[in-house]
Every structure is written in C-alpha cells, then in structure tokens.
Design an enzyme around this catalytic site. Structure first.
Site, mmCIF file in Angstrom:
data_model
loop_
_atom_site.group_PDB
_atom_site.id
_atom_site.type_symbol
_atom_site.label_atom_id
_atom_site.label_comp_id
_atom_site.label_asym_id
_atom_site.label_seq_id
_atom_site.Cartn_x
_atom_site.Cartn_y
_atom_site.Cartn_z
ATOM 1 N N ASP A 1 1.975 5.729 6.435
ATOM 2 C CA ASP A 1 0.737 5.182 5.870
ATOM 3 C C ASP A 1 -0.456 6.067 6.210
ATOM 4 O O ASP A 1 -0.799 6.235 7.376
ATOM 5 C CB ASP A 1 0.502 3.776 6.433
ATOM 6 N N SER B 1 7.934 1.338 8.398
ATOM 7 C CA SER B 1 6.583 1.905 8.366
ATOM 8 C C SER B 1 6.153 2.353 9.759
ATOM 9 O O SER B 1 6.020 1.542 10.678
ATOM 10 C CB SER B 1 5.601 0.863 7.832
ATOM 11 N N HIS C 1 2.480 7.092 1.751
ATOM 12 C CA HIS C 1 1.648 6.134 1.009
ATOM 13 C C HIS C 1 0.176 6.483 1.243
ATOM 14 O O HIS C 1 -0.345 6.262 2.333
ATOM 15 C CB HIS C 1 2.008 4.723 1.522
ATOM 16 N N MET D 1 2.209 -3.697 -3.461
ATOM 17 C CA MET D 1 1.615 -4.164 -2.201
ATOM 18 C C MET D 1 1.616 -5.687 -2.177
ATOM 19 O O MET D 1 1.138 -6.335 -3.111
ATOM 20 C CB MET D 1 0.166 -3.692 -2.069
ATOM 21 N N MET E 1 -4.454 6.596 5.781
ATOM 22 C CA MET E 1 -5.687 5.858 5.465
ATOM 23 C C MET E 1 -6.894 6.705 5.845
ATOM 24 O O MET E 1 -6.877 7.387 6.876
ATOM 25 C CB MET E 1 -5.737 4.550 6.251
ATOM 26 N N ASP F 1 5.779 -3.527 -0.061
ATOM 27 C CA ASP F 1 5.100 -3.134 1.178
ATOM 28 C C ASP F 1 4.093 -4.196 1.613
ATOM 29 O O ASP F 1 3.134 -4.476 0.900
ATOM 30 C CB ASP F 1 4.391 -1.791 0.916
ATOM 31 N N HIS G 1 8.524 5.327 5.967
ATOM 32 C CA HIS G 1 7.259 5.039 5.290
ATOM 33 C C HIS G 1 6.094 5.493 6.174
ATOM 34 O O HIS G 1 5.996 5.099 7.337
ATOM 35 C CB HIS G 1 7.175 3.535 5.025
ATOM 36 N N MET H 1 -3.457 5.847 1.069
ATOM 37 C CA MET H 1 -4.522 4.856 0.864
ATOM 38 C C MET H 1 -5.834 5.581 1.087
ATOM 39 O O MET H 1 -6.536 5.377 2.081
ATOM 40 C CB MET H 1 -4.341 3.687 1.850
HETATM 41 C C1 DX5 Z 1 -0.532 -1.684 4.956
HETATM 42 C C2 DX5 Z 1 0.506 -0.601 4.931
HETATM 43 C C3 DX5 Z 1 1.878 -1.112 5.195
HETATM 44 C C4 DX5 Z 1 2.031 -1.677 6.588
HETATM 45 C C5 DX5 Z 1 3.086 -2.718 6.562
HETATM 46 O O1 DX5 Z 1 -1.749 -1.171 4.542
HETATM 47 O O2 DX5 Z 1 0.538 0.016 3.666
HETATM 48 O O3 DX5 Z 1 2.843 -0.109 4.979
HETATM 49 O O4 DX5 Z 1 2.387 -0.722 7.541
HETATM 50 O O5 DX5 Z 1 3.103 -3.355 7.798
HETATM 51 P P1 DX5 Z 1 3.749 -4.799 7.962
HETATM 52 O O6 DX5 Z 1 5.196 -4.659 7.614
HETATM 53 O O7 DX5 Z 1 3.504 -5.102 9.390
HETATM 54 O O8 DX5 Z 1 3.031 -5.715 7.007
HETATM 55 ZN ZN ZN Z 2 2.288 1.359 3.252
#
Ligand code: DX5
Ligand code: ZN
Length: 218
Positions: free
Chosen positions: A34, A7, A65, A136, A36, A174, A32, A67
């Site tokens: 993320d 990620s 991903h 998740m 947000m 994840d 990956h 969010m």
């Molecule tokens: C959290 C993200 C994850 C995050 C995971 O909201 O969706 O992908 O980056 O990070 P670690 O592996 O540090 O939990």
């Molecule tokens: Zn993620």
C-alpha cells in the site's frame, strides 16, 4: 483456487524483510503493498525505495496499490523497483487511462481501483485494458477498518461484466477482509483477497491462508 495477497501495511515495519518471508512461508500468492502520499489519502506509507529493497527477498508477485494523486508520475519508479502489478485509483487526479497504458507499456500488469462510494459504472471503460480490478471495501488510508457490506453488490456486478464480455481480469477485494467477509466476497465473484490486520495478527498465518484458498470450491 482463491488467491491471497497479504497487505504489508499491517506488518512490523521494523522487520519488513522477515515479515515478507513470513508471508511467503505462509503460502501467500501475491504480496499487497500500500502506497500512500498524504494527499489522496490522509496517511503516508512507503515508496519505491522500500519496494526495491524488498524485491530480492521474495519471488512472489508484488501487487502495488497506489493511493496517490497523479499516479502516472510514479509508475515508472515502481516498475523499476520491481512491482509486478500496479493499481491506480479512478478518483485520483490525472489521466487514469494514460497511467494504465503506461503501466502496460512498461511491461507490468495494470489494475484499476475504486473507493466504496464510487459505482462500477465509473470504471467500466478501463475493464478491457486492465489485468485486475481492486474493489475497496473500506475508505482507503488505514488498515484495520470494518468491511463495508454495501460494496458486495459491486463485486457481483464486476463479475457479471467480466464474464459477459469474456475478459480475463482478477477481482481483488481490499479492506476489512477476514474469514467471514472473505468467504462472502468469493461467493460474489472475487478471485483474490487482500488482507492486512486479520492475517498479521495471527501466530499461524499459514493455516488461515490455506482455508481461504478453498473458498472458491466450497
Ligand atoms: C487500506 C489499504 C488496505 C489495508 C487493508 O487503505 O488499501 O490494503 O492494508 O487492511 P485491513 O485488511 O486491515 O483492512
Ligand atoms: Zn490496499
């Protein structure tokens, strides 16, 4: 072999391009990313322009991903930017089924994801339409949180449903993945491990990834 999707949330954002090459050199299978929006989760990360800038630097599949609220508004932008897989939350505002159909129509792989407290029954209706389910194992929003053990039975449930129905869907986990929790998830039926902090904190990401890839044959 178990797949590993580091990620980028845990990468050094001032050197994203070099970090992406580090991931590729370490033998990662996917990347990956993320996204947000400060609405669906209380944090803001990156958008399509960053994905577009990274795209020419790597041949690995980008697993994006989302969010964000009402994700259908942005799936086309992420597709154009070079996302290969686009995953939407069942808890986000807007019509999730339509978002999934749109991702497929754009020629990308749709994924469905669910928060730790959401039961598998809420996403069953999407399973025939997606290429991946992202389970998740932390509350979305931040990297570096502790793995939530109570989510493991959900992995088993997803695995059983996919097998019983002869579906071809990757089970991605994840949140809080490290060597121990990752192994546990693969034993429960996961096929892909997404991980940020535990991989990026290592000087040698590559040997850790090689080890994780063998989880399914242990
Ligand atoms: C959290 C993200 C994850 C995050 C995971 O909201 O969706 O992908 O980056 O990070 P670690 O592996 O540090 O939990
Ligand atoms: Zn993620």
């Amino acid at each position: 072999m178990t797949k590993v999707s580091p990620s980028m949330l845990s990468a050094d954002f001032s050197r994203l391009g070099e970090e992406l090459r580090r991931v590729e050199d370490a033998g990662a299978d996917w990347v990956h990313i993320d996204v947000m929006d400060g609405m669906f989760v209380p944090n803001i990360t990156i958008g399509p322009s960053v994905v577009k800038a990274l795209r020419p630097l790597s041949g690995l599949p980008f697993d994006v991903h989302l969010m964000i609220e009402d994700p259908i508004r942005y799936v086309e932008d992420f597709s154009k930017a070079g996302a290969d897989m686009i995953t939407v939350h069942t808890e986000s505002r807007g019509n999730t089924m339509k978002a999934i159909d749109k991702i497929r129509d754009l020629g990308r792989s749709p994924g469905i994801t669910l928060n730790p407290r959401t039961p598998f029954s809420k996403v069953r209706k999407f399973m025939g339409k997606v290429d991946l389910i992202l389970i998740m194992t932390v509350q979305p929003g931040f990297g570096g949180q502790a793995f939530r053990e109570e989510c493991v039975p959900k992995i088993t449930e997803a695995r059983r449903f996919i097998d019983d129905n002869g579906l071809d869907v990757e089970i991605v986990i994840d949140g809080g993945i490290n060597r121990e929790t990752g192994r546990k998830c693969v034993k429960a039926g996961a096929t892909v491990l997404a991980a940020g902090s535990s991989l990026f904190s290592l000087p040698d990401m590559g040997s850790e990834i090689s080890l994780w890839k063998e989880f399914d044959s242990e």
